[in-house]
Design a protein around this motif. Structure first.
Motif, PDB file in Angstrom:
ATOM      1  N   ILE A 194       0.849  -1.202   0.000  1.00  0.00           N
ATOM      2  CA  ILE A 194       0.000   0.000   0.000  1.00  0.00           C
ATOM      3  C   ILE A 194       0.882   1.248   0.000  1.00  0.00           C
ATOM      4  O   ILE A 194       0.652   2.199  -0.747  1.00  0.00           O
ATOM      5  CB  ILE A 194      -0.974  -0.004   1.210  1.00  0.00           C
ATOM      6  N   GLU A 195       1.916   1.186   0.826  1.00  0.00           N
ATOM      7  CA  GLU A 195       2.888   2.284   0.929  1.00  0.00           C
ATOM      8  C   GLU A 195       3.504   2.604  -0.432  1.00  0.00           C
ATOM      9  O   GLU A 195       3.737   3.750  -0.791  1.00  0.00           O
ATOM     10  CB  GLU A 195       4.000   1.865   1.910  1.00  0.00           C
ATOM     11  N   SER A 196       3.743   1.537  -1.215  1.00  0.00           N
ATOM     12  CA  SER A 196       4.404   1.753  -2.506  1.00  0.00           C
ATOM     13  C   SER A 196       3.406   2.097  -3.619  1.00  0.00           C
ATOM     14  O   SER A 196       3.765   2.153  -4.793  1.00  0.00           O
ATOM     15  CB  SER A 196       5.212   0.511  -2.896  1.00  0.00           C
ATOM     16  N   GLY A 197       2.129   2.285  -3.217  1.00  0.00           N
ATOM     17  CA  GLY A 197       1.179   2.807  -4.181  1.00  0.00           C
ATOM     18  C   GLY A 197       0.152   1.811  -4.703  1.00  0.00           C
ATOM     19  O   GLY A 197      -0.710   2.181  -5.508  1.00  0.00           O
ATOM     20  N   ARG A 198       0.202   0.563  -4.257  1.00  0.00           N
ATOM     21  CA  ARG A 198      -0.810  -0.404  -4.690  1.00  0.00           C
ATOM     22  C   ARG A 198      -2.174  -0.001  -4.132  1.00  0.00           C
ATOM     23  O   ARG A 198      -2.293   0.464  -3.011  1.00  0.00           O
ATOM     24  CB  ARG A 198      -0.477  -1.808  -4.137  1.00  0.00           C
ATOM     25  N   SER A 199      -3.205  -0.229  -4.910  1.00  0.00           N
ATOM     26  CA  SER A 199      -4.529   0.100  -4.395  1.00  0.00           C
ATOM     27  C   SER A 199      -5.140  -1.143  -3.755  1.00  0.00           C
ATOM     28  O   SER A 199      -4.903  -2.269  -4.190  1.00  0.00           O
ATOM     29  CB  SER A 199      -5.425   0.636  -5.506  1.00  0.00           C
ATOM     30  N   SER A 200      -5.886  -0.889  -2.687  1.00  0.00           N
ATOM     31  CA  SER A 200      -6.501  -1.977  -1.936  1.00  0.00           C
ATOM     32  C   SER A 200      -7.659  -1.401  -1.152  1.00  0.00           C
ATOM     33  O   SER A 200      -7.655  -0.212  -0.798  1.00  0.00           O
ATOM     34  CB  SER A 200      -5.482  -2.585  -0.969  1.00  0.00           C
ATOM     35  N   GLN A 209      -6.070  -5.219  10.965  1.00  0.00           N
ATOM     36  CA  GLN A 209      -5.550  -6.434  11.584  1.00  0.00           C
ATOM     37  C   GLN A 209      -5.650  -7.615  10.614  1.00  0.00           C
ATOM     38  O   GLN A 209      -6.186  -7.488   9.514  1.00  0.00           O
ATOM     39  CB  GLN A 209      -6.340  -6.747  12.868  1.00  0.00           C
ATOM     40  N   GLY A 210      -5.150  -8.755  11.068  1.00  0.00           N
ATOM     41  CA  GLY A 210      -5.169  -9.971  10.249  1.00  0.00           C
ATOM     42  C   GLY A 210      -6.551 -10.305   9.742  1.00  0.00           C
ATOM     43  O   GLY A 210      -6.735 -10.647   8.571  1.00  0.00           O
ATOM     44  N   ASN A 211      -7.539 -10.163  10.625  1.00  0.00           N
ATOM     45  CA  ASN A 211      -8.897 -10.515  10.229  1.00  0.00           C
ATOM     46  C   ASN A 211      -9.420  -9.594   9.122  1.00  0.00           C
ATOM     47  O   ASN A 211     -10.180 -10.024   8.249  1.00  0.00           O
ATOM     48  CB  ASN A 211      -9.834 -10.474  11.446  1.00  0.00           C
ATOM     49  N   ASP A 212      -8.990  -8.333   9.136  1.00  0.00           N
ATOM     50  CA  ASP A 212      -9.396  -7.388   8.078  1.00  0.00           C
ATOM     51  C   ASP A 212      -8.807  -7.825   6.735  1.00  0.00           C
ATOM     52  O   ASP A 212      -9.464  -7.701   5.696  1.00  0.00           O
ATOM     53  CB  ASP A 212      -8.895  -5.972   8.412  1.00  0.00           C
ATOM     54  N   ILE A 213      -7.577  -8.337   6.763  1.00  0.00           N
ATOM     55  CA  ILE A 213      -6.939  -8.790   5.518  1.00  0.00           C
ATOM     56  C   ILE A 213      -7.688 -10.021   4.987  1.00  0.00           C
ATOM     57  O   ILE A 213      -7.943 -10.149   3.789  1.00  0.00           O
ATOM     58  CB  ILE A 213      -5.441  -9.121   5.741  1.00  0.00           C
ATOM     59  N   LEU A 215     -10.870 -10.775   5.526  1.00  0.00           N
ATOM     60  CA  LEU A 215     -12.170 -10.348   4.990  1.00  0.00           C
ATOM     61  C   LEU A 215     -12.001  -9.667   3.632  1.00  0.00           C
ATOM     62  O   LEU A 215     -12.775  -9.906   2.695  1.00  0.00           O
ATOM     63  CB  LEU A 215     -12.877  -9.405   5.971  1.00  0.00           C
ATOM     64  N   ALA A 216     -10.966  -8.846   3.501  1.00  0.00           N
ATOM     65  CA  ALA A 216     -10.707  -8.159   2.231  1.00  0.00           C
ATOM     66  C   ALA A 216     -10.421  -9.188   1.129  1.00  0.00           C
ATOM     67  O   ALA A 216     -10.941  -9.081   0.013  1.00  0.00           O
ATOM     68  CB  ALA A 216      -9.537  -7.194   2.388  1.00  0.00           C
ATOM     69  N   ASP A 221     -10.444  -8.504  -2.746  1.00  0.00           N
ATOM     70  CA  ASP A 221      -9.328  -7.554  -2.784  1.00  0.00           C
ATOM     71  C   ASP A 221      -8.074  -8.284  -3.274  1.00  0.00           C
ATOM     72  O   ASP A 221      -7.610  -9.250  -2.655  1.00  0.00           O
ATOM     73  CB  ASP A 221      -9.093  -6.982  -1.378  1.00  0.00           C
ATOM     74  N   SER A 222      -7.528  -7.809  -4.382  1.00  0.00           N
ATOM     75  CA  SER A 222      -6.456  -8.587  -5.013  1.00  0.00           C
ATOM     76  C   SER A 222      -5.158  -8.543  -4.212  1.00  0.00           C
ATOM     77  O   SER A 222      -4.422  -9.526  -4.154  1.00  0.00           O
ATOM     78  CB  SER A 222      -6.221  -8.130  -6.456  1.00  0.00           C
ATOM     79  N   LEU A 223      -4.881  -7.436  -3.546  1.00  0.00           N
ATOM     80  CA  LEU A 223      -3.657  -7.366  -2.737  1.00  0.00           C
ATOM     81  C   LEU A 223      -3.742  -8.303  -1.526  1.00  0.00           C
ATOM     82  O   LEU A 223      -2.791  -9.045  -1.231  1.00  0.00           O
ATOM     83  CB  LEU A 223      -3.399  -5.921  -2.278  1.00  0.00           C
TER      84      LEU A 223
END
Ligand SMILES: [Zn+2]
Length: 314
Positions: A194-200, A209-213, A215-216, A221-223
């Protein structure tokens, strides 16, 4: 009643269970926070053991600790999640308090024993257990024996180097499995991308948190999806290495990150197939989730106590 006390100490919680020493049945179980202002974790542990064993006769205590130990001396060398537990003489302290046999080992070693004795690993002579959570812990059972090594430090599979120029591991070295496939590593990868500009869909949220990742990823969510694919790729690569060394018939994965199921297991299996040098290593291999869940540490501590105490029940 005569009791065996077993304990699973984590950075967040201390869990303790009391077992009838003749039948091994669990008669009580309690958990408390490991750390509280103004109290040392060791005092909290001692108080909890006293509390759960009052009115009974204490026969032995067995404890799993999330750190490196000198088994011979009964000293915790280093316990990253518990401040102050550096060269900490836990066995001596508990022996002075309770005057019964005290058994201590690394928590992931005991978890391996727990699955082997009471869980999905029953009947397997050669077993690997990996817990994938904040870090990656592991235990190895070969020919029905816990692999300890010369100093009791064997079986640190999470600190296998996979990428010499890879990310910094919790141990201070680079590119270890733990730095590439733990919950911490998955989160760090998403954050760096995300820091390097990827969209998510996670881009806007602070401190996800881990659970958010999870769920995404589940919501497309491709990232986030890629983060699990990447972790699974390294996990499969590492397990292939471990199969070549130990040739187990079962590999058991525990810890919070495995709750995501196929999102991690699928890429792990695929990478494992890509990296294994002969199909015989995986023909009969069971790659499976832990069956004992949160109790794996306590069950492992019980198995360790029973094995060491010369109890004939097992
Ligand atoms: Zn490491």
């Amino acid at each position: 009643m005569e009791l065996y006390i077993v304990s699973d100490i984590g950075g967040t919680q201390i869990r303790v269970a009391a077992h009838d020493s003749s039948t091994l049945s669990c008669i009580d179980q309690k958990k408390i926070a490991t750390q509280r202002q103004g109290q040392y974790p060791i005092q909290r542990l001692i108080n909890l053991i006293r509390d759960i064993s009052k009115d009974h006769i204490l026969k032995a205590i067995s404890i799993g600790v999330p750190g490196f130990l000198d088994l011979e001396k009964g000293i915790i060398l280093n316990c990253p999640n518990i401040p102050g537990w550096v060269n900490f003489p836990i066995r001596q302290i508990l022996t002075e308090q309770f005057n019964v046999p005290i058994y201590i080992n690394n928590d992931a070693n005991l978890a391996a024993l727990g699955e082997w004795k009471y869980g999905i690993g029953q009947g397997h002579k050669n077993l690997l257990y990996l817990t994938i959570s904040t870090g990656i812990g592991s235990g190895v059972i070969i020919n029905n024996q816990l692999l300890l090594g010369t100093k009791g430090l064997a079986g640190e599979l999470g600190h296998t180097t996979l990428e010499p120029n890879g990310p910094l591991c919790g141990c201070g070295q680079y590119g270890h499995l733990e730095a590439l496939a733990s919950g911490t590593a998955i989160k760090a990868y998403v954050e760096a991308q995300i820091e390097s500009g990827r969209s998510s869909t996670l881009s806007g949220s602070i401190n996800f948190q881990g659970n958010d990742i999870f769920l995404a990823a589940r919501n497309g969510d491709s990232l986030a999806f890629e983060a699990y694919q990447r972790a699974g790729k390294y996990l499969g690569m590492a397990i292939a290495n471990f199969l070549h060394i130990f040739n187990p018939s079962i590999v058991i994965l525990g810890g919070g990150v495995t709750q995501v199921g196929d999102l991690l297991f699928k890429p792990t299996e695929s990478s494992l197939r890509d990296h294994v040098i002969r199909p015989e290593y995986i023909d009969m291999l069971q790659l499976t989730k832990s069956s004992l869940g949160d109790d794996v540490g306590l069950q492992g501590a019980l198995a360790y106590l029973v094995l060491n105490n010369g109890n004939q029940i097992i």
